[in-house]
Design a protein around this motif. Structure first.
Motif, short mmCIF file in Angstrom:
data_model
loop_
_atom_site.label_atom_id
_atom_site.label_comp_id
_atom_site.label_asym_id
_atom_site.label_seq_id
_atom_site.Cartn_x
_atom_site.Cartn_y
_atom_site.Cartn_z
N ASP A 152 -4.99 -2.40 -0.95
CA ASP A 152 -5.53 -1.39 -1.86
C ASP A 152 -4.57 -0.99 -2.97
OD1 ASP A 152 -7.86 -1.34 -0.38
OD2 ASP A 152 -7.24 0.36 0.85
N ASN A 153 -3.28 -1.29 -2.84
CA ASN A 153 -2.36 -0.85 -3.89
C ASN A 153 -1.81 -1.97 -4.77
OD1 ASN A 153 -0.10 -1.95 -2.46
ND2 ASN A 153 0.28 -0.01 -1.40
N LEU A 154 -2.27 -3.18 -4.55
CA LEU A 154 -1.72 -4.29 -5.32
C LEU A 154 -2.12 -4.23 -6.80
CD1 LEU A 154 -2.09 -7.24 -2.80
CD2 LEU A 154 -0.25 -5.55 -3.04
N GLU A 155 -3.37 -3.86 -7.08
CA GLU A 155 -3.80 -3.73 -8.47
C GLU A 155 -3.00 -2.65 -9.19
OE1 GLU A 155 -5.99 -5.48 -10.13
OE2 GLU A 155 -7.22 -6.53 -8.62
N GLN A 156 -2.71 -1.56 -8.50
CA GLN A 156 -1.94 -0.46 -9.08
C GLN A 156 -0.52 -0.91 -9.41
OE1 GLN A 156 -1.31 2.77 -6.38
NE2 GLN A 156 -0.71 4.23 -7.97
N ILE A 157 0.07 -1.67 -8.51
CA ILE A 157 1.43 -2.17 -8.72
C ILE A 157 1.48 -3.11 -9.92
CG2 ILE A 157 3.17 -3.72 -7.73
CD1 ILE A 157 2.48 -2.43 -5.01
N ILE A 158 0.51 -4.00 -10.00
CA ILE A 158 0.48 -4.94 -11.13
C ILE A 158 0.26 -4.20 -12.45
CG2 ILE A 158 -0.86 -6.82 -12.16
CD1 ILE A 158 -1.19 -7.95 -9.35
N ALA A 159 -0.56 -3.17 -12.43
CA ALA A 159 -0.77 -2.38 -13.65
C ALA A 159 0.53 -1.71 -14.10
CB ALA A 159 -1.85 -1.32 -13.41
N LEU A 160 1.30 -1.18 -13.15
CA LEU A 160 2.59 -0.59 -13.50
C LEU A 160 3.51 -1.63 -14.11
CD1 LEU A 160 3.30 1.72 -10.41
CD2 LEU A 160 3.09 2.48 -12.80
N ALA A 161 3.56 -2.80 -13.49
CA ALA A 161 4.43 -3.87 -14.00
C ALA A 161 3.99 -4.34 -15.38
CB ALA A 161 4.43 -5.04 -13.02
N ASN A 162 2.70 -4.42 -15.60
CA ASN A 162 2.19 -4.85 -16.91
C ASN A 162 2.46 -3.81 -17.99
OD1 ASN A 162 1.24 -7.32 -15.98
ND2 ASN A 162 -0.83 -6.57 -15.60
N ASN A 163 2.47 -2.54 -17.60
CA ASN A 163 2.60 -1.46 -18.58
C ASN A 163 4.05 -1.14 -18.92
OD1 ASN A 163 -0.17 -1.08 -18.83
ND2 ASN A 163 -0.26 0.46 -17.20
N TYR A 164 4.98 -1.50 -18.03
CA TYR A 164 6.38 -1.12 -18.24
C TYR A 164 7.27 -2.35 -18.11
CZ TYR A 164 4.55 3.59 -17.57
OH TYR A 164 3.83 4.75 -17.69
N PRO A 165 8.03 -2.68 -19.15
CA PRO A 165 8.85 -3.90 -19.12
C PRO A 165 9.95 -3.88 -18.07
CG PRO A 165 9.35 -2.59 -21.06
CD PRO A 165 8.13 -1.99 -20.44
N GLN A 166 10.37 -2.70 -17.62
CA GLN A 166 11.45 -2.63 -16.64
C GLN A 166 10.97 -2.72 -15.20
OE1 GLN A 166 10.07 -0.18 -18.58
NE2 GLN A 166 11.41 1.61 -18.46
N ILE A 167 9.66 -2.91 -14.99
CA ILE A 167 9.12 -2.99 -13.64
C ILE A 167 8.59 -4.39 -13.36
CG2 ILE A 167 7.39 -2.11 -12.01
CD1 ILE A 167 7.42 0.53 -13.52
N PHE A 168 8.99 -4.96 -12.23
CA PHE A 168 8.42 -6.19 -11.71
C PHE A 168 7.55 -5.86 -10.49
CE2 PHE A 168 12.53 -7.70 -13.53
CZ PHE A 168 12.01 -8.53 -14.51
N ALA A 169 6.75 -6.83 -10.06
CA ALA A 169 5.84 -6.62 -8.94
C ALA A 169 6.03 -7.67 -7.86
CB ALA A 169 4.39 -6.65 -9.42
N ALA A 170 5.85 -7.25 -6.62
CA ALA A 170 5.78 -8.16 -5.47
C ALA A 170 4.47 -7.88 -4.74
CB ALA A 170 6.96 -7.94 -4.53
N ILE A 171 3.85 -8.94 -4.24
CA ILE A 171 2.51 -8.84 -3.68
C ILE A 171 2.54 -9.19 -2.20
CG2 ILE A 171 0.16 -9.77 -3.79
CD1 ILE A 171 1.08 -8.00 -6.17
N GLY A 172 2.13 -8.22 -1.37
CA GLY A 172 2.09 -8.48 0.06
C GLY A 172 1.51 -7.32 0.83
N VAL A 173 1.40 -7.52 2.15
CA VAL A 173 0.87 -6.50 3.05
C VAL A 173 1.91 -6.22 4.13
CG1 VAL A 173 -0.97 -5.89 4.65
CG2 VAL A 173 -1.50 -7.24 2.61
N HIS A 174 2.32 -4.98 4.21
CA HIS A 174 3.34 -4.55 5.16
C HIS A 174 2.91 -4.88 6.60
CE1 HIS A 174 6.09 -1.83 7.27
NE2 HIS A 174 6.75 -1.68 6.14
N PRO A 175 3.86 -5.28 7.45
CA PRO A 175 3.48 -5.69 8.81
C PRO A 175 2.84 -4.59 9.66
CG PRO A 175 5.86 -5.62 8.56
CD PRO A 175 5.28 -5.52 7.19
N ASP A 176 3.08 -3.33 9.36
CA ASP A 176 2.47 -2.30 10.20
C ASP A 176 1.16 -1.75 9.63
OD1 ASP A 176 3.18 -0.46 8.27
OD2 ASP A 176 4.74 0.50 9.44
N GLU A 177 0.63 -2.40 8.58
CA GLU A 177 -0.66 -2.01 8.03
C GLU A 177 -1.79 -2.62 8.86
OE1 GLU A 177 -1.75 -0.05 5.69
OE2 GLU A 177 0.10 0.52 4.66
#
Length: 261
Positions: free
Chosen positions: A41-66
């Motif tokens: 549920d938060n991957l799109e939000q993370i990518i939007a932050l990375a796309n909007n700010y040059p100093q932010i990169f993104a990693a895509i995954g699901v935490h093991p305790d989710e």
């Protein structure tokens, strides 16, 4: 220059005041931060932050305790995001036998393997979470050839013997603000030992703020305090540690190199 190699800027404590925290990064010469996924549920939000700010990169995954309930995680779901230029890693993923104590942890191990497979398909490195599970974590990483894409053992709290096993596999070790805590002798020993060419620093913000901010909301600018503490442990200048950890970041997360020329 320093880089926060692992944070969660999408969490409400930080995202709701993102401009302030980015300004704090700039003031403290923290040039980049890697915002790491934990839930579908938060991957799109993370990518939007990375796309909007040059100093932010993104990693895509699901935490093991989710626990994903009715959602079925597939390689295709994760792979759809990896074509984005700002997505530079797969994770965080791994095993967590502390937070979850099911009688059968097969589901966690299968999800972990899925992430490794996706990393190899996308040719992206892995961000590894391991808690009370280091033997199984290293076994799966080795058997499924995670060495082919590389990995960082994030927020490392294992002992020196296990740190050496990670290094033997060619992985990086990332140290968080925990190293500044009074009761963190094990982490301090590891931080002192890890060679400069295998070391990263992180906040895991908004969690684990370093001393003297322990108990407060953590944010990427505070990685400076962790870096200063580690440099002191190693008996080197902060500039030396900063240069090494930045080089290591771009050496592991190679996709980020082309965005920073």
């Amino acid at each position: 220059m320093l880089i926060d190699s692992h944070c969660h800027l999408n969490f409400n404590q930080l995202e709701s005041n993102i401009d302030f925290y980015l300004e704090e990064m700039q003031k403290n010469q923290i040039n980049y931060a890697l915002c790491v996924g934990t839930n579908p549920d938060n991957l799109e939000q993370i990518i939007a932050l990375a796309n909007n700010y040059p100093q932010i990169f993104a990693a895509i995954g699901v935490h093991p305790d989710e626990r994903l309930n009715d959602f079925t995680l597939t390689p295709e779901f994760l792979l759809q995001y990896t074509t984005n230029p700002k997505v530079i890693a797969i994770g965080e993923t791994g095993l967590d036998y502390y937070s979850i104590k099911d009688n059968d942890m097969t589901w966690q191990r299968e999800r972990f393997i899925l992430h490794i497979d996706v990393a190899k398909m996308a040719n992206l490195p892995l961000i590894i979470h391991t808690r009370e599970s280091i033997a199984d974590t290293l076994s799966i990483l080795s058997r499924h050839d995670a060495m082919a894409v590389g990995a960082v053992m994030h927020c490392f709290t294992e002992n020196l013997e296990n740190a050496k096993k990670c290094l033997d596999l060619g992985f990086y070790i990332s140290i968080s603000g925990i190293v500044t805590f009074k009761n963190a002798a094990v982490v301090q020993e590891v931080a002192k030992y890890v060679p400069l060419d295998r070391l990263l620093v992180e906040t895991d913000a908004p969690f684990l703020a370093p001393v003297p901010f322990r108990g407060k909301v953590n944010h990427p600018a505070l990685v400076l305090h962790t870096a200063k503490y580690i440099a002191s442990l190693k008996g080197i200048k902060l500039e030396v540690l900063a240069n090494a950890t930045c080089y290591n970041f771009f050496n592991l997360f190679k996709k980020a190199q082309s965005l920073c020329k």
